[in-house]
Design a protein around this motif. Sequence first.
Motif, PDB file in Angstrom:
ATOM      1  N   ASP A   1      -0.267  -9.669 -12.463  1.00 12.67           N
ATOM      2  CA  ASP A   1      -0.712  -8.814 -13.570  1.00 12.67           C
ATOM      3  C   ASP A   1      -1.333  -7.519 -13.045  1.00 12.67           C
ATOM      4  O   ASP A   1      -1.024  -6.425 -13.522  1.00 12.67           O
ATOM      5  CB  ASP A   1      -1.736  -9.564 -14.431  1.00 12.67           C
ATOM      6  N   LEU A   2      -2.241  -7.663 -12.065  1.00  5.35           N
ATOM      7  CA  LEU A   2      -2.904  -6.509 -11.449  1.00  5.35           C
ATOM      8  C   LEU A   2      -2.656  -6.541  -9.952  1.00  5.35           C
ATOM      9  O   LEU A   2      -2.596  -7.612  -9.338  1.00  5.35           O
ATOM     10  CB  LEU A   2      -4.408  -6.544 -11.707  1.00  5.35           C
ATOM     11  N   MET A   3      -2.537  -5.359  -9.337  1.00  6.10           N
ATOM     12  CA  MET A   3      -2.305  -5.270  -7.898  1.00  6.10           C
ATOM     13  C   MET A   3      -3.191  -4.190  -7.303  1.00  6.10           C
ATOM     14  O   MET A   3      -3.136  -3.030  -7.739  1.00  6.10           O
ATOM     15  CB  MET A   3      -0.837  -4.963  -7.615  1.00  6.10           C
ATOM     16  N   THR A   4      -4.002  -4.561  -6.324  1.00 11.15           N
ATOM     17  CA  THR A   4      -4.810  -3.592  -5.587  1.00 11.15           C
ATOM     18  C   THR A   4      -4.175  -3.414  -4.217  1.00 11.15           C
ATOM     19  O   THR A   4      -4.101  -4.370  -3.431  1.00 11.15           O
ATOM     20  CB  THR A   4      -6.263  -4.078  -5.451  1.00 11.15           C
ATOM     21  N   ILE A   5      -3.718  -2.202  -3.935  1.00  9.52           N
ATOM     22  CA  ILE A   5      -2.945  -1.930  -2.722  1.00  9.52           C
ATOM     23  C   ILE A   5      -3.646  -0.859  -1.884  1.00  9.52           C
ATOM     24  O   ILE A   5      -4.028   0.200  -2.396  1.00  9.52           O
ATOM     25  CB  ILE A   5      -1.517  -1.449  -3.081  1.00  9.52           C
ATOM     26  N   THR A   6      -3.813  -1.146  -0.592  1.00  8.49           N
ATOM     27  CA  THR A   6      -4.374  -0.147   0.336  1.00  8.49           C
ATOM     28  C   THR A   6      -3.286   0.537   1.150  1.00  8.49           C
ATOM     29  O   THR A   6      -3.525   1.589   1.733  1.00  8.49           O
ATOM     30  CB  THR A   6      -5.374  -0.809   1.302  1.00  8.49           C
TER      31      THR A   6
ATOM     32  N   ALA B   1      -9.519  19.307   3.334  1.00 13.10           N
ATOM     33  CA  ALA B   1      -8.564  19.645   2.281  1.00 13.10           C
ATOM     34  C   ALA B   1      -9.299  20.110   1.029  1.00 13.10           C
ATOM     35  O   ALA B   1     -10.259  19.464   0.587  1.00 13.10           O
ATOM     36  CB  ALA B   1      -7.693  18.435   1.957  1.00 13.10           C
ATOM     37  N   SER B   2      -8.852  21.232   0.472  1.00  9.70           N
ATOM     38  CA  SER B   2      -9.440  21.691  -0.790  1.00  9.70           C
ATOM     39  C   SER B   2      -9.029  20.771  -1.929  1.00  9.70           C
ATOM     40  O   SER B   2      -9.738  20.631  -2.924  1.00  9.70           O
ATOM     41  CB  SER B   2      -9.005  23.130  -1.083  1.00  9.70           C
ATOM     42  N   GLU B   3      -7.862  20.149  -1.787  1.00 13.97           N
ATOM     43  CA  GLU B   3      -7.432  19.159  -2.767  1.00 13.97           C
ATOM     44  C   GLU B   3      -8.162  17.856  -2.462  1.00 13.97           C
ATOM     45  O   GLU B   3      -8.203  17.429  -1.306  1.00 13.97           O
ATOM     46  CB  GLU B   3      -5.926  18.951  -2.669  1.00 13.97           C
ATOM     47  N   PRO B   4      -8.758  17.207  -3.440  1.00 15.35           N
ATOM     48  CA  PRO B   4      -9.500  15.974  -3.157  1.00 15.35           C
ATOM     49  C   PRO B   4      -8.574  14.853  -2.717  1.00 15.35           C
ATOM     50  O   PRO B   4      -7.354  14.905  -2.920  1.00 15.35           O
ATOM     51  CB  PRO B   4     -10.157  15.647  -4.498  1.00 15.35           C
ATOM     52  N   GLY B   5      -9.155  13.837  -2.118  1.00 12.10           N
ATOM     53  CA  GLY B   5      -8.379  12.667  -1.733  1.00 12.10           C
ATOM     54  C   GLY B   5      -7.861  11.926  -2.947  1.00 12.10           C
ATOM     55  O   GLY B   5      -8.416  12.016  -4.049  1.00 12.10           O
ATOM     56  N   SER B   6      -6.783  11.190  -2.745  1.00 11.28           N
ATOM     57  CA  SER B   6      -6.148  10.466  -3.857  1.00 11.28           C
ATOM     58  C   SER B   6      -6.593   9.013  -3.896  1.00 11.28           C
ATOM     59  O   SER B   6      -6.016   8.207  -4.620  1.00 11.28           O
ATOM     60  CB  SER B   6      -4.623  10.536  -3.723  1.00 11.28           C
ATOM     61  N   GLY B   7      -7.636   8.686  -3.126  1.00  9.71           N
ATOM     62  CA  GLY B   7      -8.193   7.349  -3.196  1.00  9.71           C
ATOM     63  C   GLY B   7      -7.702   6.437  -2.088  1.00  9.71           C
ATOM     64  O   GLY B   7      -6.724   6.716  -1.406  1.00  9.71           O
ATOM     65  N   TRP B   8      -8.434   5.345  -1.927  1.00 13.66           N
ATOM     66  CA  TRP B   8      -8.088   4.357  -0.898  1.00 13.66           C
ATOM     67  C   TRP B   8      -7.380   3.167  -1.533  1.00 13.66           C
ATOM     68  O   TRP B   8      -6.199   2.967  -1.345  1.00 13.66           O
ATOM     69  CB  TRP B   8      -9.361   3.914  -0.175  1.00 13.66           C
ATOM     70  N   MET B   9      -8.093   2.386  -2.319  1.00 11.83           N
ATOM     71  CA  MET B   9      -7.474   1.272  -3.028  1.00 11.83           C
ATOM     72  C   MET B   9      -6.815   1.785  -4.313  1.00 11.83           C
ATOM     73  O   MET B   9      -7.435   2.520  -5.069  1.00 11.83           O
ATOM     74  CB  MET B   9      -8.526   0.230  -3.396  1.00 11.83           C
ATOM     75  N   GLN B  10      -5.574   1.402  -4.529  1.00  6.95           N
ATOM     76  CA  GLN B  10      -4.853   1.784  -5.746  1.00  6.95           C
ATOM     77  C   GLN B  10      -4.635   0.520  -6.573  1.00  6.95           C
ATOM     78  O   GLN B  10      -3.941  -0.402  -6.141  1.00  6.95           O
ATOM     79  CB  GLN B  10      -3.506   2.423  -5.396  1.00  6.95           C
ATOM     80  N   THR B  11      -5.228   0.476  -7.750  1.00 13.51           N
ATOM     81  CA  THR B  11      -5.116  -0.721  -8.590  1.00 13.51           C
ATOM     82  C   THR B  11      -4.202  -0.434  -9.771  1.00 13.51           C
ATOM     83  O   THR B  11      -4.535   0.381 -10.645  1.00 13.51           O
ATOM     84  CB  THR B  11      -6.500  -1.182  -9.077  1.00 13.51           C
ATOM     85  N   SER B  12      -3.058  -1.086  -9.770  1.00 15.28           N
ATOM     86  CA  SER B  12      -2.033  -0.809 -10.775  1.00 15.28           C
ATOM     87  C   SER B  12      -1.808  -2.019 -11.677  1.00 15.28           C
ATOM     88  O   SER B  12      -2.241  -3.150 -11.378  1.00 15.28           O
ATOM     89  CB  SER B  12      -0.717  -0.419 -10.089  1.00 15.28           C
TER      90      SER B  12
END
Length: 560
Positions: free
Chosen positions: A111-116, A359-370
């Motif tokens: 159902d949920l996935m946390t991906i590094t 980077a002037s653009e912020p990071g896109s995160g470490w853990m991605q929970t989809s």
Amino acid sequence: MKKLKMLTVMALACVVALTGCSSAKNAESGNNASPKESAAATNSEPVTPEKLTWFADASFWNPPAPWSTDPNTVEGVITQKTGLTFEFNIPAQDAGTKLNLMLATSQELPDLMTITDSQLHKKLVDSGKIWDLDEFMQKYNPSSPLLTSFPADVKKAIIRKYGAFAAIPSHINSEDLQKTYPPVSELVADAAKYSVNNNAIFNEKIMKEAGISIDDLKTEDGVLAAFEKVKNLKVDGAPVIPMQINGKVYQQATIPTLQEYFGAMSVDKDGNFRDIIFAPETKHVLKFMFKAAQGGYFDPGQMTMDDAAMAAAVKTGRVFCFIGNIANSGFRDEKLGPIWVNPGPIQSNQGTKPIAARASEPGSGWMQTSISKTAKHPERIAKWIDYMMSEEGKTLHFFGFEGKDYTVQNGLLVRTEQGIKNQNDRTKTGVDMFWQFFNGAWNDHVTPAPSAPLDVMATKAHTAAVKASTIYDSTPLGMPEGFFPPDSKEAKQEAEIRLYKEAQISKIILSKDEAAFNKNYEEMTNKIKDLGQLELDAKKNEQFHKQEQELGITVKGINS
């Protein structure tokens, strides 16, 4: 190592606040009821909890299991607020392989996935089997603050990297977030702006014994002279270790630290991309390491140390200099105390400028929970996301219960002694365990500035080098995720080159003499050219220039 690195960063920051712009100074309204009262106020009518499966590829993430529905627990309140409980699927190893197998065989996804693993998350996005969050909320919770209050600059970075806003990112910070949640002090602001894990730090107790000043450690030659000066000293009867490298991952931490100090960049003076291995400053970094090995300042056995052994060495108090990821070094040791100092970047004896990529653009995160498109109870998932990102939710799952785990002092959240114990016992208590919703801006706004000597020392150790370096905008240099698809010829070339370089760099550093050093270095550069590095660089250079135009940012080499 990246995992541990992020764990330590996590200790310095906290969660994203995505539900409007209410100040965290008003956190008094969060969980000021008793745990049971807080839980009881959830819904006018109780609902039967529904169980979801939550997969994670981070084997070191150990949330409380089995999930508790006791309203006196963090998980119990989450269940009362959202109607959900969770069963965790966190493989001890090969998690990515298992998820790839699910994708390849059309098995139903969790159902949920946390991906590094960013490549694995990109594969999930490309599969079309997870929800775009905007579409998900518009369908199941159109009034969700996620649709209106998620930081625009972070969202843009996520979409640029993955092609879609298809996951909740953890460990994010940005200008947009800091406008809503400004840091509580200049020290905290410095940490947000300049903090990096890769640094060189020195033991002040040994410095004093050897008569070494901070100024002596600002140059390459000064550092080598200091190594020679301390190598015959002893601490508690055991010899001083002049230099401790970052164990078996020194090529991902020690060498990059020195590359920035000596001014190496992956773009040349003409503004063209080239692998940083070809930068003359990189050769000079390897020469410094060679000199350190020749002088006996570090033992070659350090090259195979794991993090635990490396930190254990640092905690003996015998290490004079540590170069690498200080977050994993064990330098924040209560027994040793605040004995470490960062003199700023070590200046190369070639006179090149120390640089820092920001980077002037912020990071896109470490853990991605989809969210899987086959996930059960999507309306409840939407409600759960909103709760976990709300002021009340963040305060609960990161700090616990007011009066028990934290108090509110001058509008700031201060952990109690019990709260610190519960945080340290997070795998049982759930306090500060749900890192998927972690963000530095909110934490820097709602918690007091570091004041304990160890905390102040650590903050300065993380920031001193970048503050004294020439900072350049590295945003256009970041290649899109999957730029070379995993099964492509280019990806295979990169993997082959990486393995070869790792072996050859160790050989170069441990060369028997200078003639052998030069021979081994030339052998490496010729071999990686034969393996296709220049062709890979040409393709990256084309993408780099394309991104410069899109972003309106030009990057040129500062030194070579």
